[in-house]
Structure formats: structure tokens, C-alpha cells
Design an enzyme around this catalytic site. Sequence first.
Site, mmCIF file in Angstrom:
data_model
loop_
_atom_site.group_PDB
_atom_site.id
_atom_site.type_symbol
_atom_site.label_atom_id
_atom_site.label_comp_id
_atom_site.label_asym_id
_atom_site.label_seq_id
_atom_site.Cartn_x
_atom_site.Cartn_y
_atom_site.Cartn_z
ATOM 1 N N ARG A 1 0.823 -1.218 0.000
ATOM 2 C CA ARG A 1 0.000 0.000 0.000
ATOM 3 C C ARG A 1 0.862 1.276 0.000
ATOM 4 N NH1 ARG A 1 -4.909 -0.881 3.965
ATOM 5 N NH2 ARG A 1 -5.628 0.952 2.856
ATOM 6 N N ASP B 1 -15.575 2.797 2.163
ATOM 7 C CA ASP B 1 -15.360 1.407 2.590
ATOM 8 C C ASP B 1 -16.542 0.510 2.224
ATOM 9 O OD1 ASP B 1 -12.895 2.035 3.572
ATOM 10 O OD2 ASP B 1 -13.537 2.253 5.654
HETATM 11 C C1 S3P Z 1 -9.862 5.260 7.616
HETATM 12 C C2 S3P Z 1 -9.902 6.056 6.511
HETATM 13 C C3 S3P Z 1 -10.187 5.560 5.157
HETATM 14 C C4 S3P Z 1 -10.832 4.174 5.206
HETATM 15 C C5 S3P Z 1 -10.137 3.252 6.146
HETATM 16 C C6 S3P Z 1 -10.136 3.814 7.562
HETATM 17 C C7 S3P Z 1 -9.543 5.877 8.918
HETATM 18 O O1 S3P Z 1 -8.970 5.464 4.437
HETATM 19 O O2 S3P Z 1 -10.870 3.609 3.916
HETATM 20 O O3 S3P Z 1 -10.795 1.996 6.165
HETATM 21 O O4 S3P Z 1 -9.806 5.252 9.957
HETATM 22 O O5 S3P Z 1 -9.037 7.006 8.909
HETATM 23 P P1 S3P Z 1 -8.319 6.776 3.724
HETATM 24 O O6 S3P Z 1 -8.231 7.813 4.736
HETATM 25 O O7 S3P Z 1 -6.991 6.309 3.229
HETATM 26 O O8 S3P Z 1 -9.251 7.093 2.621
#
Ligand code: S3P
Length: 448
Positions: free
Chosen positions: A120, A334
Site C-alpha cells: 500500500r 469502505d
Molecule cells: C480510515 C480512513 C479511510 C478508510 C479506512 C479507515 C480511517 O482510508 O478507507 O478503512 O480510519 O481514517 P483513507 O483515509 O486512506 O481514505
Amino acid sequence: MTRQISPAKAIEGTISVPGDKSIAHRAALLSLLAEGPITVINFPESADCQTSLRAAQQLGVEVETFSDRLVLRPPDEFSLPPDTVVDCGNSGTTARLLSGIIAGSEAEVTLSGDESLQRRPMKRIIDPLTRMGAEIFAEHNRLPMRIRGARLLPFEYRLPVASAQVKSAILLAGLASGCTTVVREDQVTRDHTELMLQELGEGLEVRHIKPVLVDDPVDPRKRRMEMPEPFKKEVTLSGQARLLGGLVDIPGDISSAAFFFAAAAISGGKVTVENCGLNPTRTGFLDYLKACGCNVKIEDRATVSGEPRGRVSVTGGKLKPRKIQGETTVALIDEIPIVSVIAAYTQGTTIIRDAAELKVKESDRLAAVAQNLDRMGIKCGILDDGLAIEGRIELSGADFRSFGDHRIAMAFAVAALGAVGPSTIDDDTIVDISCPGFFDLLDGIRSE
Ligand code: S3P
């Protein structure tokens, strides 16, 4: 292990889901920077949240476990051997938020992770944290990543990708280092970090930019609405900001509840989730269900620890296709795998746009969804930034692959309930990442 899933005759029931993963990560990791203890109610058993808890413990947080709560006592200071390695497992949120904390803490720590996390992208946090003054060593901008924290410089940043994790990493770096930090968002992402910092501390301000009425420069008789700034939200953390500590009571995770609501949606059944988190940055899925033709009822609304919650009931109806794009995509980022399953059961074509981020989640979720839908006999095109799904009423059961991704496994377990014929999921334990007990909950709302 491979799990067999047979179609369900009906879906109905009332359940509670594990505590919100995003909020739990923040409670665990913020305890590293608090002045006093943080008491947490309903901290989930989810593997990702346990990863954050273990990481905090490894860096000096004392964890006391009681039957109904955890008490997290912050370390006096961050003094660690320079060869400290923290395993972030499968959890992008642990890796990114912790990077911010270490960057501002004058500690030196290496973050590692499993195969999926090592794929990632980390450049999105390496760039801003390096500009603030931290030193970060990461081959190809991927984990493992060594972070040497420093006294950071005051910083202003407009997010190039809509990411709550990046926003949080920068704010936590600022908090750890005691420097003024401003983060601007063109698209509003989940705001659990801001809410928790405000609930447990002081020195954080949020400005929402609203359109204003301005004179038309060409025709002064006319006026029009215009954004006074190019971004939608500005978060300012003062250099004097403090995190005192206190109580965090975690609501049920709406992103886990979504799978059970979807089961109601595709079957015309009814599912109620008690104490479901209703933070408006996370409720895009409920708006989508309403727009599709489901009935969504919310009762017993309350705000606890700064986070809204309520009892949410979803009743399925005749489904209509709805386009998903822009801010809507961010508000259900998500939930795109389970939205895709609903789209597959909806007559007509559903287009999902502005979802390129899905390619760099726990799996390439666009490819994973397309491949599993293809196995059910559904045409699903992969677009540059989304999917085009041609739904049908009757779908075949299939042998689904989880791609090592909890949300793909849960989405296709739900897809299997409405299919004709039996299905299998190749790895049923992966659901423990965010929703341990998922299959028991599913069994509890289905009848044969
Ligand atoms: C999250 C933010 C999101 C989400 C992840 C959890 C968080 O990702 O997809 O499952 O807890 O801040 P991104 O901030 O990379 O979009």
C-alpha cells in the site's frame, strides 16, 4: 478456511455489531500523546484495532483491562531503542496514524506490515511528514519504513488525495511536536480524529467553507453563489494544543452494519442495528440505500463522546440503480464492495465513479469485485476510477475469492444469500480484521 454459504429464504433480525474500527484506532493511538488516561468502552476485538492497541503498548502505553472497559495510561516519555520495530499487520490506519505520532516524537521506529500492507502507498504520508522535518526511509515508498522523528516545523497542507488517514497523520505529528498545523480538504473525509481531539483536549478548530452570494462581474444586476476558498474544510491545530485524556465510548461500526443492511436490501427483509455509529461523514451508505428504494428508520439518536449514534432499521424495497460519485463516494468509500453487490441485484446499470482509491485498499477492490461478480454471471466493467455494473434480479451462487480482504469476503458472503444455488468463500477468518463474529451474526438474521 473455506466456508459454504447457502441461499437464505428470509432475512430478519436485530443485532449489535463490534465497535467502530476507525474510532478504536484513534483511541488506542492517541493514548500515546495524552496527558492523562483514556478510558475506552466497547473497544472491539477486531484484529486491526488489536494491532493498534499492541503498537501503543509496545511504545509505552499501559493497558488495564476490565470487564466493560480498557484504561490506557500514557507513557511518561517516548524513549525507545532505535531498532524498535512495530508490526502494523494488515492495518493501513495503524501504519499511517502511527507514522505521524512518531514523526513528531523525536523517536526512531521502523513500521512493518503484512504482504498486503507492504503493497500500500505510503508516499502520501512520507511527503508531508518529511516536509514537516521528519526523516523517513522507505524503499519505493512502501513498508517497512523507518521514521526518525524530530522537532517539527509549523505546517500548512492541502490534501492531494481525500484521505482521513493522511489528515490524521499530519494532525498527530503536529500534536506530538507542539507545532501549529493546518490541514485543508477539498473533499470532506471522516472526522473522528478532530472529534476525539476536541472531546479529550483543547486547541483544535474546524472551519467549514460555505458558498457565499457574490455580485456577477459581468452583469451587476445578477448575483451568484461562489466558494470563497478553493477547499471545503480547514482544520487548525494550535501549537499549544493539549490532549488531556478522558472517556471514549465507541458506537457500533456502521461499515460492519452495512453488510447486514445490504442483506435486508437484496432480500426485501428487515435488519435493525442497535447503537450504530451515525457520524455524518460515514452515513453515505444509508443515503444510498434510501435513494435505491429501501426504507431507513433511525430511532434513539444520541451523541456520546462527540459521536452520533442510534438504532437503525433498514427494510428492503424494489431496488433502483443510482449513480455514485464525488463526495458520495468518499462518504461510503469502505462500503463500495457491498454497494457493488446491491448493484448486482438491482435491475439496470449502476455507475460508480471517483473510486480510484479502491485500487490501493487491502486488495485492489475494483478488480476483486469485478472478478467475483463475473463468477455470479454479472457483467461488471472496470473504469479508470470505478465500476459499471449491469444488475439482474437472478444471480448464480459461485466460488468467491476474498483476495485476503475482509470487506470483499463479507460483501460476497451477503451476495451468496440472495443467489440461486450454493456458494463458497475461500477464507472466512479474514472477516476478523474488522468484524469478528460476522458469520454468527449473519446466521442469526437468516432463515432457511
Ligand atoms: C480510515 C480512513 C479511510 C478508510 C479506512 C479507515 C480511517 O482510508 O478507507 O478503512 O480510519 O481514517 P483513507 O483515509 O486512506 O481514505
